[in-house]
Design an enzyme around this catalytic site. Structure first.
Site, PDB file in Angstrom:
ATOM      1  N   LYS A   1       0.832  -1.205   0.000  1.00 60.60           N
ATOM      2  CA  LYS A   1       0.000   0.000   0.000  1.00 60.60           C
ATOM      3  C   LYS A   1       0.866   1.254   0.000  1.00 60.60           C
ATOM      4  CE  LYS A   1      -4.410  -1.466   1.995  1.00 60.60           C
ATOM      5  NZ  LYS A   1      -4.251  -2.907   1.831  1.00 60.60           N
TER       6      LYS A   1
ATOM      7  N   ARG B   1      -5.432  -9.523  -9.101  1.00 62.10           N
ATOM      8  CA  ARG B   1      -6.014 -10.859  -9.228  1.00 62.10           C
ATOM      9  C   ARG B   1      -7.473 -10.708  -9.619  1.00 62.10           C
ATOM     10  NH1 ARG B   1      -9.126 -10.496  -4.738  1.00 62.10           N
ATOM     11  NH2 ARG B   1      -8.258  -9.514  -2.879  1.00 62.10           N
TER      12      ARG B   1
END
Length: 655
Positions: free
Chosen positions: A116, A292
């Protein structure tokens, strides 16, 4: 040409990938832990290889065992699903080194977006708007404490390597900071093996909107609309829908272009999701990019008419994207909910046990993605999601109606689920108006009936009596007008009720001390009772397992136990001072010692189950007597952890 696909995952996503792969002509290989030997995805695959014991670290996170399974079976490509190794850059590199095609983005993109901190910096450089905060190299407790003053409160603590709400804490003021940093680090370390944290300014009551992107190795990138994931609990998504009722065409285009910009900035390939927070003024801020396939991808598939797994496999083979941006059209509306084995009345603690019956509803516009079936065991080793229930409609209200009916008509017996909770959300007026923000559940569901214990009333006791008395099996003859009276005792979990049953022919009357209810039984099958209740012909689904009877009617569910011939149970339960485990799991922290004085609501023990921390709290004031567990212990549901004795009354001075 790729020909044999190994799916490095389990449960519903493995089943979902296998279905598309088979339809495209691929041979499929499943991997499984010892706990999953009899699971649905193993049965569906052409071949299957056991990769270790139940613990994920020794099986589904065991990259070496998975690569060995691919070599043994001759697989030439690996689909990671989501979770586990799906966003592990080292695994993607290991696949490539082993001569296998990883059905996902390049390792560099996974590594960048898996942080992040680093991804936020990269997005700032790419011109994508981000939430203000702190993402510096120094993430020590002291530096975070200092940075928090600059960021301002309220703020969010987030695990840099995290997702799914793990390692995430909302901090309202400085006094809450130190403890929340400690808890966030602990959870992040357990979930991701990395306790690095970042800080972000909290955007109050935002919408959580994400954009599905796809890119190929030929430089093409597109977005396939948005998904609104604002209905969340503990920062985990509960409901997802597409398109968002809040997003305008102009905002969709702006967010889509920003998402494509994010993908191109990290040389992306395959399926990805760029997540944004959107404030009340429709300003949007980058949160993270999931490298994903998302859990909620079916809603995008239903409104675009595309199979995203098929797209993934095409990109992995080196083909260009199937459609250009101007060819992607959105039609209708789709909503998905996550059906979990969890108890909303016990703070949503995960539930384990045998699925005695699992019969998904069917109908136009209804889709069930599941990896379980009747007879399967729900274990404490993995995420407790049983299924994703998705409904499509030509408009949002049609999708809502279909979804509520699908939830109500699905028979689930053996474990407690959040099904009624989900149905109540979709039926809620605020949700119906498209006004749900991330604060929706906290604002509107604190006292909802779906988050309180479901106690069977006299009607349910009468139904239970019909089924239990003489063991109705569908073969009973109802012509006998002889009247019989039978006393029974039914345990509802918190209390035992004495019920007097009177039967005359096919009419049953159940009486307690203060209530009476009558039913006329039309027919009885092994799993369904047809009756006339208050002049209305209706059905009740049920399942009997020993002394336990599971009932389901009008979307609600109850469990009763026939204790007519059992001795009274010992003391225990709410308020008794006997603090029991709410689930199977591991003790990761014990916060009290024998002799300590505690108040109702104090946290005594913290359990870890299914990747989340769950506090076990005192239900009464008192003094800790016996402390029966220590950190590191494995415990089972209802195991006694702590005994609390009543606080002694102090002797008056100078007595």
């Amino acid at each position: 040409m790729l020909s044999k696909l190994l799916i490095a995952n389990r449960g519903e996503i493995a089943v979902r990938v296998i279905r598309t792969a088979k339809s495209l002509g691929y041979r499929t290989v499943a991997v499984y832990s010892e706990a999953d030997a009899n699971s649905l995805h193993v049965d569906m695959a052409d071949e299957a290889v056991c990769i270790g014991p139940a613990q994920v670290s020794a099986s589904y996170l065991n990259a070496e065992a998975i690569l060995d399974a691919a070599q043994k079976t001759g697989a030439d490509c690996i689909h990671p699903g989501y979770g586990f190794l799906s966003e592990n850059a080292a695994f993607a590199e290991a696949c490539q080194a082993a001569g296998l095609v990883f059905v996902g983005p390049p390792a560099g993109a996974i590594e960048l977006m898996g942080s992040k901190r680093r991804s936020k910096i990269a997005m700032q450089e790419a011109g994508v708007p981000v939430v203000p905060g702190y993402e510096g190299n120094n993430a020590s407790d002291e530096e975070l404490t200092s940075a928090a003053a600059d960021v301002g409160y309220p703020l969010m603590i987030k695990a840099s390597a995290g997702g799914g709400g793990r390692g995430m804490r909302l901090v309202q003021n400085e006094s809450e900071l130190a403890d929340n940093i400690k808890r966030a680090r602990s959870e992040a370390k357990q979930a991701f093996g990395d306790d690095e944290l970042i800080l972000e300014k909290a955007v109050i009551e935002p919408r959580h909107v994400e954009i599905q992107v796809f890119a190929d190795r030929h430089g093409n990138a597109v977005y396939l609309g948005e998904r609104d994931c604002s209905v969340q609990r503990r920062h985990q998504k509960v409901v997802e829908e597409a398109p968002s009722p809040f997003v305008t065409p102009e905002l969709r285009a702006a967010m889509g272009e920003a998402a494509v910009k994010a993908a191109l900035a990290c040389q992306y390939e395959g399926a990805g999701t760029v997540e944004f927070l959107v404030d009340k003024d429709r300003n949007f801020y980058f949160l993270e990019m999931n490298t994903r396939l998302q859990v909620e991808h079916p809603v995008t598939e239903l409104i675009t008419g595309q199979d995203l797994v098929a797209w993934q496999l095409a990109v992995a083979e080196g083909q260009p994207l199937p459609l250009a941006q101007d060819q992607i059209q959105l039609q209708g509306h789709a909503i998905e909910v996550r059906l979990y084995a969890e108890d909303p009345a016990m703070e949503f603690t995960p539930q384990t046990g045998t699925l005695h019956q699992f019969s998904p509803a069917a109908g136009d516009g209804i889709r069930f993605d599941t990896g379980v079936r009747s007879g399967d065991d729900v274990t404490p080793h993995y995420d407790p999601m049983l299924a994703k229930v998705i409904a499509w409609g030509s408009n949002r209200d049609e999708a809502r109606r279909r979804l509520v009916r699908a939830l109500d008509d699905t028979a689930i017996f053996g474990v407690t689920t959040n099904r009624y909770f989900l149905s109540r959300i979709i039926s809620n007026d605020v949700f119906g108006k498209g006004e749900a923000t991330t604060a929706f559940l906290q604002q509107h569901f604190r006292d909802d009936p779906s988050v309180n214990p479901m106690k069977p009333g006299i009607r349910e006791l009468a139904i239970a009596g019909c089924i239990l008395d003489h063991g109705i099996s569908g073969q009973a003859a109802w012509g006998n007008a002889l009247s019989t009276t039978t006393p029974i005792k039914l345990s509802t979990g918190e209390q035992t009720v004495e019920v007097k049953l009177n039967r005359t022919g096919n009419r049953w009357t159940a009486s307690t001390e203060d209530q009476t209810h009558s039913l006329e039984v039309i027919s009885a099958e092994p799993d369904q009772l047809c009756m006339i209740d208050n002049g209305i012909r209706q059905r009740c689904q049920y399942h009997r397992a020993g002394d336990y009877l599971y009932l389901q009617s009008s979307g609600m569910a109850w469990t009763v136990q026939d204790v007519t011939h059992q001795p009274p149970e010992g003391a225990g339960g709410a308020g008794s001072g006997r603090v029991q485990a709410t689930m199977d799991g591991a003790v990761i922290d014990v916060l009290v010692e024998p002799g300590a004085t505690v108040k109702q609501g104090d946290t005594l023990v913290i359990l870890e189950a299914m990747k989340m921390e769950h506090p076990v709290k005192a239900e009464r004031d008192g003094i800790v007597g016996q402390l029966l567990v220590k950190s590191g212990d494995q415990v089972h549901r209802n195991q006694l952890l702590v005994e609390i004795t009543a606080t002694e009354t102090a002797e008056p001075e100078n007595a």
